[in-house]
Design a protein around this motif. Sequence first.
Motif, PDB file in Angstrom:
ATOM      1  N   ALA A  16       3.950 -18.162  44.740  1.00 33.63           N
ATOM      2  CA  ALA A  16       4.182 -16.840  44.162  1.00 33.63           C
ATOM      3  C   ALA A  16       4.658 -16.932  42.720  1.00 33.63           C
ATOM      4  N   VAL A  17       5.455 -17.961  42.413  1.00 36.25           N
ATOM      5  CA  VAL A  17       5.942 -18.214  41.060  1.00 36.25           C
ATOM      6  C   VAL A  17       5.757 -19.702  40.794  1.00 36.25           C
ATOM      7  N   ASN A  18       5.136 -20.024  39.670  1.00 35.62           N
ATOM      8  CA  ASN A  18       4.719 -21.396  39.416  1.00 35.62           C
ATOM      9  C   ASN A  18       5.365 -21.955  38.148  1.00 35.62           C
ATOM     10  N   GLU A  19       6.401 -22.787  38.319  1.00 33.93           N
ATOM     11  CA  GLU A  19       7.051 -23.500  37.209  1.00 33.93           C
ATOM     12  C   GLU A  19       7.322 -22.593  36.012  1.00 33.93           C
ATOM     13  N   MET A  20       7.970 -21.469  36.290  1.00 42.21           N
ATOM     14  CA  MET A  20       8.251 -20.499  35.236  1.00 42.21           C
ATOM     15  C   MET A  20       9.499 -20.881  34.457  1.00 42.21           C
ATOM     16  N   SER A  21       9.422 -20.753  33.147  1.00 41.96           N
ATOM     17  CA  SER A  21      10.572 -20.981  32.277  1.00 41.96           C
ATOM     18  C   SER A  21      10.644 -19.863  31.245  1.00 41.96           C
ATOM     19  N   LEU A  22      11.840 -19.286  31.087  1.00 41.31           N
ATOM     20  CA  LEU A  22      12.051 -18.302  30.029  1.00 41.31           C
ATOM     21  C   LEU A  22      13.543 -18.148  29.776  1.00 41.31           C
ATOM     22  N   ARG A  23      13.848 -17.581  28.630  1.00 42.86           N
ATOM     23  CA  ARG A  23      15.228 -17.286  28.259  1.00 42.86           C
ATOM     24  C   ARG A  23      15.308 -15.849  27.786  1.00 42.86           C
ATOM     25  N   ALA A  24      16.414 -15.184  28.072  1.00 44.56           N
ATOM     26  CA  ALA A  24      16.694 -13.851  27.543  1.00 44.56           C
ATOM     27  C   ALA A  24      18.111 -13.860  26.980  1.00 44.56           C
ATOM     28  N   PRO A  35       0.351  -7.671  36.898  1.00 40.09           N
ATOM     29  CA  PRO A  35      -0.301  -6.887  37.952  1.00 40.09           C
ATOM     30  C   PRO A  35       0.494  -6.965  39.249  1.00 40.09           C
ATOM     31  N   ASN A  36       0.140  -6.106  40.211  1.00 35.92           N
ATOM     32  CA  ASN A  36       0.725  -6.225  41.549  1.00 35.92           C
ATOM     33  C   ASN A  36       0.484  -7.626  42.096  1.00 35.92           C
ATOM     34  N   GLY A  37       1.538  -8.206  42.668  1.00 33.31           N
ATOM     35  CA  GLY A  37       1.404  -9.540  43.255  1.00 33.31           C
ATOM     36  C   GLY A  37       1.472 -10.674  42.267  1.00 33.31           C
ATOM     37  N   ALA A  38       1.829 -10.372  41.010  1.00 28.87           N
ATOM     38  CA  ALA A  38       1.843 -11.425  39.998  1.00 28.87           C
ATOM     39  C   ALA A  38       3.052 -12.342  40.112  1.00 28.87           C
ATOM     40  N   GLY A  39       4.103 -11.894  40.821  1.00 29.96           N
ATOM     41  CA  GLY A  39       5.315 -12.699  40.962  1.00 29.96           C
ATOM     42  C   GLY A  39       6.536 -12.075  40.342  1.00 29.96           C
ATOM     43  N   LYS A  40       6.441 -10.842  39.875  1.00 28.36           N
ATOM     44  CA  LYS A  40       7.565 -10.196  39.185  1.00 28.36           C
ATOM     45  C   LYS A  40       8.751  -9.971  40.109  1.00 28.36           C
ATOM     46  N   THR A  41       8.516  -9.300  41.233  1.00 22.52           N
ATOM     47  CA  THR A  41       9.628  -8.987  42.138  1.00 22.52           C
ATOM     48  C   THR A  41      10.185 -10.252  42.773  1.00 22.52           C
ATOM     49  N   THR A  42       9.337 -11.227  43.076  1.00 18.70           N
ATOM     50  CA  THR A  42       9.834 -12.506  43.602  1.00 18.70           C
ATOM     51  C   THR A  42      10.777 -13.157  42.595  1.00 18.70           C
ATOM     52  N   THR A  43      10.397 -13.140  41.312  1.00 18.59           N
ATOM     53  CA  THR A  43      11.255 -13.708  40.267  1.00 18.59           C
ATOM     54  C   THR A  43      12.591 -12.983  40.217  1.00 18.59           C
ATOM     55  N   ILE A  44      12.557 -11.668  40.257  1.00 21.68           N
ATOM     56  CA  ILE A  44      13.788 -10.890  40.202  1.00 21.68           C
ATOM     57  C   ILE A  44      14.663 -11.166  41.419  1.00 21.68           C
ATOM     58  N   LYS A  45      14.075 -11.244  42.593  1.00 24.79           N
ATOM     59  CA  LYS A  45      14.868 -11.511  43.799  1.00 24.79           C
ATOM     60  C   LYS A  45      15.523 -12.888  43.742  1.00 24.79           C
ATOM     61  N   MET A  46      14.895 -13.848  43.100  1.00 24.84           N
ATOM     62  CA  MET A  46      15.550 -15.143  42.901  1.00 24.84           C
ATOM     63  C   MET A  46      16.692 -15.014  41.903  1.00 24.84           C
ATOM     64  N   MET A  47      16.506 -14.219  40.863  1.00 29.41           N
ATOM     65  CA  MET A  47      17.546 -14.038  39.850  1.00 29.41           C
ATOM     66  C   MET A  47      18.805 -13.416  40.430  1.00 29.41           C
ATOM     67  N   VAL A  48      18.632 -12.519  41.399  1.00 26.29           N
ATOM     68  CA  VAL A  48      19.807 -11.835  41.965  1.00 26.29           C
ATOM     69  C   VAL A  48      20.271 -12.466  43.269  1.00 26.29           C
ATOM     70  N   GLY A  49      19.688 -13.588  43.645  1.00 30.81           N
ATOM     71  CA  GLY A  49      20.176 -14.335  44.799  1.00 30.81           C
ATOM     72  C   GLY A  49      19.640 -13.896  46.141  1.00 30.81           C
ATOM     73  N   LEU A  50      18.625 -13.024  46.179  1.00 27.41           N
ATOM     74  CA  LEU A  50      18.051 -12.599  47.449  1.00 27.41           C
ATOM     75  C   LEU A  50      17.024 -13.596  47.981  1.00 27.41           C
ATOM     76  N   LEU A  51      16.484 -14.408  47.108  1.00 28.64           N
ATOM     77  CA  LEU A  51      15.605 -15.515  47.481  1.00 28.64           C
ATOM     78  C   LEU A  51      16.074 -16.766  46.757  1.00 28.64           C
ATOM     79  N   GLN A  52      15.834 -17.922  47.354  1.00 28.40           N
ATOM     80  CA  GLN A  52      16.131 -19.178  46.675  1.00 28.40           C
ATOM     81  C   GLN A  52      14.839 -19.797  46.156  1.00 28.40           C
ATOM     82  N   PRO A  53      14.901 -20.406  44.991  1.00 26.40           N
ATOM     83  CA  PRO A  53      13.691 -21.053  44.471  1.00 26.40           C
ATOM     84  C   PRO A  53      13.320 -22.270  45.299  1.00 26.40           C
ATOM     85  N   THR A  54      12.031 -22.531  45.403  1.00 24.28           N
ATOM     86  CA  THR A  54      11.563 -23.768  46.027  1.00 24.28           C
ATOM     87  C   THR A  54      11.904 -24.954  45.142  1.00 24.28           C
ATOM     88  N   ALA A  55      11.832 -24.739  43.829  1.00 24.58           N
ATOM     89  CA  ALA A  55      12.183 -25.777  42.854  1.00 24.58           C
ATOM     90  C   ALA A  55      12.622 -25.089  41.569  1.00 24.58           C
TER      91      ALA A  55
END
Length: 265
Positions: A16-24, A35-55
């Motif tokens: 769902a999210v592939n080796e993403m790197s960014l800074r804000a 687009p829908n299904g691009a990985g946006k909500t998955t990324t956000i849920k990892m940021m707020v601790g609702l999901l853990q990253p695979t790596a």
Amino acid sequence: MIEIDRVTRKYGKKVAVNEMSLRASAGEVLAFLGPNGAGKTTTIKMMVGLLQPTAGTLRICGHDVVREHRQAQSKVGYVPDQPHLYDKLSGRETLEFIANMYGLAPGDVAKSVQQQIATFELSEFVDQLTENYSHGMKQRTVFAAAMVHHPEVLIVDEPMVGLDPRSMRLVKDLLRQQATDGATVFMSTHTLAVAEEIADRVGIVDHGNLKFLGTIGELRTHLKQHDTSLERLFLQMTGEDGANMERAVEEAFQHETDEASTAKE
């Protein structure tokens, strides 16, 4: 303020999210587009601790989201894509509960709650049970709850859904003001006009890959499309295949959930 370092999230065999790197940075509005299904909500849920990253690693204000979860989340205000409230609490009780959960001093709770009621114009309904709220009323209350502890990082997923034009203007001004006051705003949205109006930079993700990160001007230069709207730039960058990816990720997630339930039983 936000550091995402080579983060991957898989649902079974689906990435769902592939080796993403960014800074804000502090004082920035970053619009996260895809687009829908691009990985946006998955990324956000990892940021707020609702999901853990695979790596990979995510940090909020220098705190590792997985290993220092409480410290990281104390810095965050989160507005999800669907407003969820406690039906049997009033809006005021909800705000007081959230303020206490974040550890505000007793003397500051009432002051902060009243400030958010005024900011989001909740006074007409704030003492009613939230089960009676319209979608827009819930959305405004969720925003107020996210802001009640004065977070340094505000993460919002589709903030304009269900809002009338007046409320949309209020939220856009709020997000811009938060950045002006030094906070970091990370905003996922399909409303490209909003991103074009208030974002300092945009990140465009597709099929779990971050394809671009920079200003809209830099995106125009990158695509050699000067004086072109963000909508046209976005469509050129992403194409039309997002819906297929969304269905695949949802199916993989459901499969993973079913397997976990079976194992638990």
